[in-house]
Design an enzyme around this catalytic site. Structure first.
Site, PDB file in Angstrom:
ATOM      1  N   ARG A 112      19.010 -14.108  17.517  1.00 29.06           N
ATOM      2  CA  ARG A 112      19.358 -15.687  17.166  1.00 29.06           C
ATOM      3  C   ARG A 112      20.685 -15.963  16.693  1.00 29.06           C
ATOM      4  NH1 ARG A 112      14.682 -18.734  13.762  1.00 29.06           N
ATOM      5  NH2 ARG A 112      15.073 -20.951  14.816  1.00 29.06           N
ATOM      6  N   GLN A 167      10.641 -11.807  26.337  1.00 34.46           N
ATOM      7  CA  GLN A 167      10.761 -13.331  26.622  1.00 34.46           C
ATOM      8  C   GLN A 167      11.976 -12.809  28.306  1.00 34.46           C
ATOM      9  OE1 GLN A 167      13.399 -12.318  22.723  1.00 34.46           O
ATOM     10  NE2 GLN A 167      14.085 -14.044  23.377  1.00 34.46           N
ATOM     11  N   GLU A 218      13.905  -9.613  24.169  1.00 31.58           N
ATOM     12  CA  GLU A 218      14.783 -10.139  25.302  1.00 31.58           C
ATOM     13  C   GLU A 218      14.920  -9.058  26.515  1.00 31.58           C
ATOM     14  OE1 GLU A 218      18.693 -12.684  24.739  1.00 31.58           O
ATOM     15  OE2 GLU A 218      18.659 -12.447  26.895  1.00 31.58           O
ATOM     16  N   ARG A 249      30.347 -13.791  22.939  1.00 30.75           N
ATOM     17  CA  ARG A 249      30.040 -14.830  21.856  1.00 30.75           C
ATOM     18  C   ARG A 249      30.578 -14.968  20.967  1.00 30.75           C
ATOM     19  NH1 ARG A 249      26.762 -19.577  22.343  1.00 30.75           N
ATOM     20  NH2 ARG A 249      26.169 -19.302  24.885  1.00 30.75           N
ATOM     21  N   PHE A 300      12.502 -13.756  18.382  1.00 30.37           N
ATOM     22  CA  PHE A 300      14.265 -13.943  18.147  1.00 30.37           C
ATOM     23  C   PHE A 300      15.227 -13.226  18.900  1.00 30.37           C
ATOM     24  CE2 PHE A 300      10.976 -13.870  14.541  1.00 30.37           C
ATOM     25  CZ  PHE A 300      11.097 -15.120  14.204  1.00 30.37           C
ATOM     26  N   LEU A 319      -8.729   8.625 -16.547  1.00 28.28           N
ATOM     27  CA  LEU A 319      -8.350   8.219 -17.602  1.00 28.28           C
ATOM     28  C   LEU A 319      -8.718   7.408 -18.164  1.00 28.28           C
ATOM     29  CD1 LEU A 319      -5.050   6.916 -19.289  1.00 28.28           C
ATOM     30  CD2 LEU A 319      -4.965   5.177 -17.033  1.00 28.28           C
ATOM     31  N   ALA A 379      19.009 -17.484  24.336  1.00 25.32           N
ATOM     32  CA  ALA A 379      20.297 -18.357  24.387  1.00 25.32           C
ATOM     33  C   ALA A 379      20.724 -20.118  24.416  1.00 25.32           C
ATOM     34  CB  ALA A 379      21.170 -18.063  25.167  1.00 25.32           C
ATOM     35  N   GLY A 413      -4.747   1.727 -14.480  1.00 25.73           N
ATOM     36  CA  GLY A 413      -4.956   2.842 -14.759  1.00 25.73           C
ATOM     37  C   GLY A 413      -4.399   3.525 -13.594  1.00 25.73           C
ATOM     38  N   GLY A 414      -4.656   2.321 -12.271  1.00 23.74           N
ATOM     39  CA  GLY A 414      -3.592   2.569 -10.784  1.00 23.74           C
ATOM     40  C   GLY A 414      -2.353   2.880 -11.303  1.00 23.74           C
ATOM     41  N   GLU A 436      18.889 -21.649  18.124  1.00 22.99           N
ATOM     42  CA  GLU A 436      20.217 -20.839  17.271  1.00 22.99           C
ATOM     43  C   GLU A 436      21.099 -21.528  16.742  1.00 22.99           C
ATOM     44  OE1 GLU A 436      21.225 -16.964  20.654  1.00 22.99           O
ATOM     45  OE2 GLU A 436      21.184 -19.495  21.886  1.00 22.99           O
TER      46      GLU A 436
HETATM   47  C1  LIG Z   1       1.934  -4.518  -1.183  1.00 23.93           C
HETATM   48  C2  LIG Z   1       2.041  -3.852  -2.956  1.00 23.93           C
HETATM   49  C3  LIG Z   1       3.234  -3.973  -3.319  1.00 23.93           C
HETATM   50  C4  LIG Z   1       3.139  -3.423  -5.025  1.00 23.93           C
HETATM   51  N1  LIG Z   1       4.254  -4.136  -5.781  1.00 23.93           N
HETATM   52  C5  LIG Z   1       3.928  -3.261  -7.071  1.00 23.93           C
HETATM   53  C6  LIG Z   1       5.039  -4.061  -8.131  1.00 23.93           C
HETATM   54  O1  LIG Z   1       5.488  -4.990  -7.862  1.00 23.93           O
HETATM   55  N2  LIG Z   1       5.393  -2.935  -9.033  1.00 23.93           N
HETATM   56  C7  LIG Z   1       4.262  -1.854  -9.220  1.00 23.93           C
HETATM   57  O2  LIG Z   1       4.410  -1.303 -10.487  1.00 23.93           O
HETATM   58  N3  LIG Z   1       3.804  -1.837  -8.732  1.00 23.93           N
HETATM   59  C8  LIG Z   1       3.210  -2.190  -7.895  1.00 23.93           C
HETATM   60  N4  LIG Z   1       2.724  -1.584  -6.693  1.00 23.93           N
HETATM   61  C9  LIG Z   1       2.125  -0.170  -6.925  1.00 23.93           C
HETATM   62  C10 LIG Z   1       0.480  -1.127  -7.665  1.00 23.93           C
HETATM   63  O3  LIG Z   1       0.684  -1.526  -9.140  1.00 23.93           O
HETATM   64  C11 LIG Z   1       0.280   0.502  -7.313  1.00 23.93           C
HETATM   65  O4  LIG Z   1      -0.261   0.524  -6.330  1.00 23.93           O
HETATM   66  C12 LIG Z   1      -1.356  -0.121  -8.442  1.00 23.93           C
HETATM   67  O5  LIG Z   1      -1.772  -0.544  -9.671  1.00 23.93           O
HETATM   68  C13 LIG Z   1      -2.357   0.802  -7.947  1.00 23.93           C
HETATM   69  O6  LIG Z   1      -4.044   0.397  -8.693  1.00 23.93           O
HETATM   70  P1  LIG Z   1      -5.328   0.631  -7.895  1.00 23.93           P
HETATM   71  O7  LIG Z   1      -6.126   0.796  -8.696  1.00 23.93           O
HETATM   72  O8  LIG Z   1      -4.618   0.487  -6.444  1.00 23.93           O
HETATM   73  O9  LIG Z   1      -5.378   2.585  -8.320  1.00 23.93           O
HETATM   74  P2  LIG Z   1      -5.306   3.290  -7.135  1.00 23.93           P
HETATM   75  O10 LIG Z   1      -4.852   3.589  -5.243  1.00 23.93           O
HETATM   76  O11 LIG Z   1      -7.038   3.524  -6.901  1.00 23.93           O
HETATM   77  O12 LIG Z   1      -4.851   5.139  -7.559  1.00 23.93           O
HETATM   78  C14 LIG Z   1      -3.715   4.973  -8.041  1.00 23.93           C
HETATM   79  C15 LIG Z   1      -3.592   6.909  -8.611  1.00 23.93           C
HETATM   80  O13 LIG Z   1      -4.176   6.817  -9.636  1.00 23.93           O
HETATM   81  C16 LIG Z   1      -5.316   7.771  -9.527  1.00 23.93           C
HETATM   82  N5  LIG Z   1      -6.079   6.718 -10.594  1.00 23.93           N
HETATM   83  C17 LIG Z   1      -7.028   5.577 -10.509  1.00 23.93           C
HETATM   84  N6  LIG Z   1      -7.520   5.569 -11.466  1.00 23.93           N
HETATM   85  C18 LIG Z   1      -7.521   6.610 -12.276  1.00 23.93           C
HETATM   86  C19 LIG Z   1      -8.092   6.920 -13.459  1.00 23.93           C
HETATM   87  N7  LIG Z   1      -8.412   6.465 -14.220  1.00 23.93           N
HETATM   88  N8  LIG Z   1      -8.034   8.435 -14.144  1.00 23.93           N
HETATM   89  C20 LIG Z   1      -7.087   8.758 -13.364  1.00 23.93           C
HETATM   90  N9  LIG Z   1      -6.332   8.369 -11.984  1.00 23.93           N
HETATM   91  C21 LIG Z   1      -6.804   7.456 -11.724  1.00 23.93           C
HETATM   92  C22 LIG Z   1      -6.008   7.567  -8.634  1.00 23.93           C
HETATM   93  O14 LIG Z   1      -6.891   8.889  -7.930  1.00 23.93           O
HETATM   94  C23 LIG Z   1      -4.298   7.223  -7.600  1.00 23.93           C
HETATM   95  O15 LIG Z   1      -4.224   8.747  -6.863  1.00 23.93           O
HETATM   96  C24 LIG Z   1       3.072  -2.330  -5.401  1.00 23.93           C
HETATM   97  C25 LIG Z   1       1.861  -2.267  -4.575  1.00 23.93           C
HETATM   98  C26 LIG Z   1       1.114  -2.748  -2.864  1.00 23.93           C
HETATM   99  C27 LIG Z   1       0.403  -2.559  -1.899  1.00 23.93           C
END
Ligand SMILES: Cc1cc2nc3c(=O)[nH]c(=O)nc-3n(C[C@H](O)[C@H](O)[C@H](O)COP(=O)(O)OP(=O)(O)OC[C@H]3O[C@@H](n4cnc5c(N)ncnc54)[C@H](O)[C@@H]3O)c2cc1C
Length: 1085
Positions: free
Chosen positions: A668, A495, A530, A636, A526, A132, A835, A77-78, A1017
């Protein structure tokens, strides 16, 4: 209230439920991605295959979605509700037509995830009060096929450039398209559906004509503004077509497997549709064991573990910021310029000064000594007063009781600027003739005669991007005023302890003997620590030493007699409180500069045989806003302009471009890799123009023993030919070449490439005076030895090697010897640890000190030959023998003169050769590092475990430089890549699947400690073998389009550059916008 209700979805059962329905699987919005993946995997195992096409597409996206840690906590959902335009899951959900259930206190409703769901950048159709509840991922239909694709700069743990999912449904039993959904991320402010294209293809047969139409339609529909954030416009547009082509091929195969009659696809195209699965990696390390019978107490040559390795693994190792908080300690945050070139009109600190916890602000007026600073020329300011010359230029600082308070207040400092025109790129600097002086030249032979003798002459050019040091530990300083006589102690991650000491003393206006700089260890350097560390250290020291009002204890300036705050008339008292600052990653990347970007332009004359007889090359480096070490870096580069090749007539010029970027610095290799990279480029051009194998042409031009370099240094003890031959045989070059050629004949859209590349790296500081070192060795009465020397430990194992050296000379086990730290009050006037020469220099100084002590102990050994070390030490002590001494070493016979092109530039050379094989995906530009074989001459290794670690580490850092790492700057000189989210260093998956490192046997070096050689290096450049293997593979791809001969490929060979260079029918449909007609998001600096 902004948020009247806050929900924790993880604790709401309905949001975590998983329900299997007749139509699919319903996942609660709070289900983690890992959980969702597990459920889908199970479903794939149990359901009929035709129902699981969507599930498989989701699983494919999850495979490359962030890392496991993120997938374990991130919720589906996030990901949906974040509404990121580069979400990897939303395209699948959209292409599959997933159904969402949303809810508020009045009830729930279903929402279709189609092109109306995302209403703008990070916006959805949900109403403010709605959450959601769940998403239903549907079963696929019998005649439906679904695929998902993700293209990112790095495969592992990276965000997408373009991400896509495609679903096609056919009229049952046919190849007639009934429904088609092509969903893309990274092509607009939201995930989008290519509706026009899909509609055009409805009712059409899945064949060549549909493919042509789809591609031209996608090229029209999936457009991007040439200035779009993220750049890579041509590449992103081409990807939409290339990914569709992959889908097209996949579906064709699936239709055929179902017995549907479809167009024939030639077998050479099939690898385009293959899904990448990493192989299990393997590595081999080969080194010579110490001869049998050698004393166990002699640790030299043994693969001893780094003395801090276990402490570093457990977290016990103490770094600068681990020094416990002092009572009364304050935190400093820098105030930096947001403009690349501007006059400072005013600085308003009034709001900042009223903020909680703020103790004082520090500006140029607070510097009691000199504001002029710099490692060689004093052409920089500690704190900018009237003008700023780069974004990130340090103007001042805020000191507060906590980091948070200081950060908040620093943001509240208001600075008004009058902007001036910046010079950002090398090309702009060339146009404006914006150069630092001098312009260096090395010239040998008769260039004119050389070009006359040549059968062919070619010209070319290449740009090599910069590189961020990306040490794990960012810059940090803790300054502790000692309270009397102006004494100050600094704990610094640097360094260059002595340089820090002298520049801090200069700014404070006190003699160097009042400043002690202590370095326990660094979390990586690296070269980045320096010289560029000194400014932060100086600012922190100035703050700790600042005059404040006697009455209210804040805000007085050194030069003001009246406190701005309480108007108390005074000349102030010193703050005298410890001050600490550790830069955040984004600040560190913004402020501290990195490896110099280089542009090389060359003209080469060569014979029909491939022998190069004349070379005229010019290098331009992007120096930034101060000289720093850039002249030595350029020198260099020139010293390495011929890499390992004998060229009779040669001339190299080096231009230092003055630009409005943060000052670039040591990294480096120190210009050597850039110098050699251009050499390998013309070498490959020569081979390609003659249609000869590059390996043959390289071998033909390799130096032989006794030849001399363009700077007239004779190559003796030359081992490069041995490295070359051993590398060829270890990697099975000829069989590999034949296999690569065969693979390329059999595959149109994936190509393999192979390259073998040598390196010859000169060892010595080119500034002669730096080639000296000191050591201090104490023997205590219990026989334990405390030692220090001029070098600093940054993870490279220097202290371990120094203990090994002492162990041999003193004849005792390493366990009796300890190094606590490097400090300016134990060994003075030290050269930076740089170096690659620190083991040579400090090792010899340690040897010198230990030999002096052994001479003093000799009478007691003679008197009591059967006695122990402890017996001799005790006897000497009671005999009133001094058991402490210093040691010293300077490298003899050095001194190159640019004016006369004479004198020895280097003590000796380290040699190495690497052969790499890669595979590129011509449609996406992604590449796999299949195998690398390295043979490295490190003389008689002091410690093979550490040396092989250095070879592997340097190689991987070079691999980042030449294939992956990209710093993006805006046309106004703003660094856009300020952290690991946007700047990608190599990950585990980038290590060649098969990696062999072999240290050359029986290659003693009489010029350095115990016949060893420098290693830090020299191996970095060997990663160029990967770059040129990629270029070899691209050549094979271009040949398919009828293009042959030399072509320009700048470094790094990113996915974007690889794809764009593989010219084909798809790239032709997406031509780049006319340069000059738009403002690009980023520029090549
Ligand atoms: C290191 C890193 C790598 C990532 N790599 C990828 C990647 O490869 N591909 C990609 O697509 N994404 C990537 N992301 C993003 C990541 O997928 C999303 O940040 C993550 O899925 C969000 O999930 P969460 O549970 O942390 O949501 P949260 O951060 O808790 O919520 C995100 C938002 O959605 C809202 N929300 C959450 N749940 C609901 C709900 N049920 N109803 C209404 N609103 C809601 C929250 O209020 C907030 O605004 C990455 C993030 C990080 C930190």
């Amino acid at each position: 209230m902004v948020y009247p209700v806050v929900l924790a979805p993880a604790f709401i059962p309905e949001l975590n439920a998983v329900t299997h329905t007749p139509d699919g699987i319903v996942f609660g919005a709070a289900c983690t991605l890992s959980h969702m993946g597990e459920v889908l995997k199970q479903a794939v195992e149990t359901l009929p295959p035709h129902q699981t096409e969507v599930f498989l597409a989701v699983l494919e996206q999850l495979r490359w979605f962030a890392g496991l840690q993120i997938r374990n906590v991130a919720a589906v959902g996030g990901n949906i509700m974040t509404a990121s335009p580069i979400s990897d899951l939303n395209p699948v959900f959209m292409a599959a037509g997933c159904k969402l259930t949303v809810m508020d206190k009045d009830g729930s409703r279903d929402v279709q995830m189609d092109d109306s769901f995302f209403t703008g950048y990070r916006k959805t159709t949900l109403r403010p009060q709605e959450v959601l509840l769940s998403i239903e991922i549907p079963h696929s239909k019998k005649s439906q096929f679904v695929s998902a694709y993700k293209q990112s700069p790095r495969r592992e743990d990276d965000i997408s450039i373009v991400t896509a999912a495609m679903s096609v449904t056919f009229t049952p039993g046919s190849d007639v398209v009934e429904d088609l959904r092509l969903s893309y991320g990274g092509m607009a402010a939201t995930t989008v559906l290519a509706k026009k294209t899909a509609n055009r293809l409805l009712g059409r047969r899945w064949g060549e004509e549909l493919l042509q139409e789809a591609c031209s339609s996608l090229a029209e529909e999936m457009t991007l503004d040439p200035s779009v954030p993220g750049g890579m416009v041509t590449y992103r547009r081409t990807l939409t077509l290339s990914l569709f082509y992959k889908f097209y091929l996949t579906v064709l195969q699936k239709l055929r497997a179902q017995g549907v009659s479809v167009d024939e696809v030639t077998s050479d195209c099939l690898s385009a549709a293959e899904i990448y699965h990493p192989e299990t990696a393997s590595s081999v390390q080969i080194y010579q064991a110490v001869p049998e019978g050698r004393s166990q107490d002699d640790a030299v040559g043994r693969p001893m573990m780094h003395l801090s390795a276990l402490k570093q693994a457990t977290g016990e190792a103490v770094y600068c910021d681990d020094v416990p908080l002092y009572e009364n300690e304050l935190y400093l945050v820098l105030v930096t310029s947001s403009k690349a070139h501007a006059k400072i009109l005013s600085v308003d600190t009034s709001a900042a000064e009223c903020m909680p916890g703020v103790v004082c602000c520090v500006f140029a007026d607070d510097i009691p000594g000199s504001n002029a600073t710099g490692p060689i020329a004093y052409d920089e300011t500690v704190l900018a007063r009237h003008q700023v010359t780069c974004v990130g230029h340090i103007i001042g600082a805020v000191v507060a009781d906590t980091q948070l308070h200081a950060q908040r207040a620093a943001k509240a400092v208001k600075i008004q600027y009058e902007e001036l025109q910046p010079v950002v790129t090398i090309q702009e600097a060339i146009a404006a003739q914006s150069f630092y002086q001098p312009i260096r030249t090395i010239q040998k032979g008769d260039l004119e005669a050389g070009f006359k003798q040549a059968d062919h002459i070619l010209e070319g050019e290449m740009h090599i991007g910069g590189q961020e040091h990306f040490y794990l530990e960012t810059n940090v300083t803790l300054a502790v005023p000692r309270g009397e006589d102006g004494e100050m102690e600094l704990f610094v991650s640097t360094q260059s302890a002595s340089k820090t000491q002298s520049l801090v003393a200069k700014a404070l206006g006190i003699p160097a003997n009042r400043v002690v700089v202590r370095v326990k260890r660094m979390g990586g350097g690296f070269g980045g620590k320096e010289s560029r560390t000194t400014i932060l250290s100086t600012v922190v020291a100035v703050a700790a030493n600042k005059y404040v009002c006697q009455s209210c204890h804040i805000r007085a300036s050194y030069f003001e007699m009246k406190c701005k705050c309480c108007h108390f008339l005074c000349c102030g008292v010193r703050l005298k409180r410890p001050v600490r600052c550790m830069l955040d990653r984004d600040e560190d990347m913004l402020i501290t500069g990195g490896r110099h970007p280089f542009y090389g332009k060359y003209k080469v004359g060569y014979l029909n045989s491939g022998k190069v007889v004349a070379l005229d090359v010019s290098y331009y480096s992007n120096v930034g806003n101060s000289m720093d070490l850039s002249l030595s870096v350029m020198e260099r580069a020139l010293f390495h302009m011929e890499n390992s090749y004998s060229v009779a007539n040669v001339r190299g010029h080096g231009y230092l471009c003055r630009t409005n970027l943060p000052s670039n610095t040591a990294f480096r290799g120190f210009g050597g890799p850039q110098g050699m990279m251009v050499a390998e480029n013309w070498m490959m051009d020569v081979a390609q123009s003659l249609g000869r194998p590059a390996e043959e042409v390289r071998r033909l031009n390799l130096y032989v023993e006794g030849e001399s370099t363009p700077y007239n240094q004779i190559l003796d003890q030359f081992t490069l030919d041995r490295c070359w031959d051993e590398c060829l045989s270890r990697c099975g070059y000829q069989e590999r070449r034949a296999a690569v050629d065969l693979y390329n004949r059999q595959n149109r859209w994936t190509k393999r490439g192979l390259a073998i590349v040598p390196t010859k790296f000169g060892i010595s500081f080119t500034a002669v005076f730096l080639n000296q070192a000191g050591a201090l060795v104490h023997i205590y009465t219990d026989g334990s030895v405390l030692m220090t020397h001029g070098g600093t430990e940054m993870g490279q194992g220097l202290h371990t090697k120094m203990v090994q050296v002492a162990s041999r000379v003193l004849g005792i086990s390493c366990s009796k010897i300890h190094i606590s730290e490097t400090s300016t009050n134990t060994v003075p006037n030290t050269s930076p640890t740089a170096a690659s020469a620190s083991s040579d220099l400090n090792g010899a100084a340690v040897q010198n000190a230990c030999e002096i002590l052994m001479k003093r102990l000799e009478p007691y050994k003679t008197q009591n030959p059967k006695g122990s070390w402890e017996d001799w030490v005790r006897a000497a002590y009671f005999d009133r023998v001094n058991l402490s001494t210093s040691g010293f070493y300077k490298t003899p016979d050095l001194g190159y003169d640019f004016d006369t092109n004479s004198g020895r530039a280097f003590n000796y050379f380290s040699y190495g050769v690497a052969c790499s094989e890669v595979e590129i995906d011509c449609l996406t530009g992604a590449h796999k590092n299949l195998s690398t074989t390295i043979v490295m001459d490190v003389g008689h290794s002091l410690n093979p475990a550490i040396d092989i670690g250095q070879v592997e580490g340097a190689f991987m850092q070079g691999l980042g430089l030449f294939t992956l790492e990209e710093l993006h700057y805006s046309p106004r000189g703003v660094l856009l890549t300020r952290g690991p989210g946007t700047y990608k260093i190599p990950a585990f998956g980038d290590i060649p699947t098969h990696l062999t490192v072999s240290l050359l046997r029986d290659a003693p070096n009489e010029k350095a400690i115990f016949a060893s050689k420098a290693v830090g290096e020299p191996p970095l450049f060997l990663a160029a073998s990967v770059f040129y293997a990629i270029k070899d593979a691209i050549s094979a791809a271009r040949a398919e389009s009828g293009i042959s001969g030399p072509f320009r490929l700048d470094s790094p060979a990113s996915a974007e550059r690889i794809r764009n260079a593989c010219c084909d029918q798809f790239t032709k449909l997406c031509p780049p916008a006319e340069p000059g007609t738009f403002t690009p998001w980023s520029v090549q600096v």
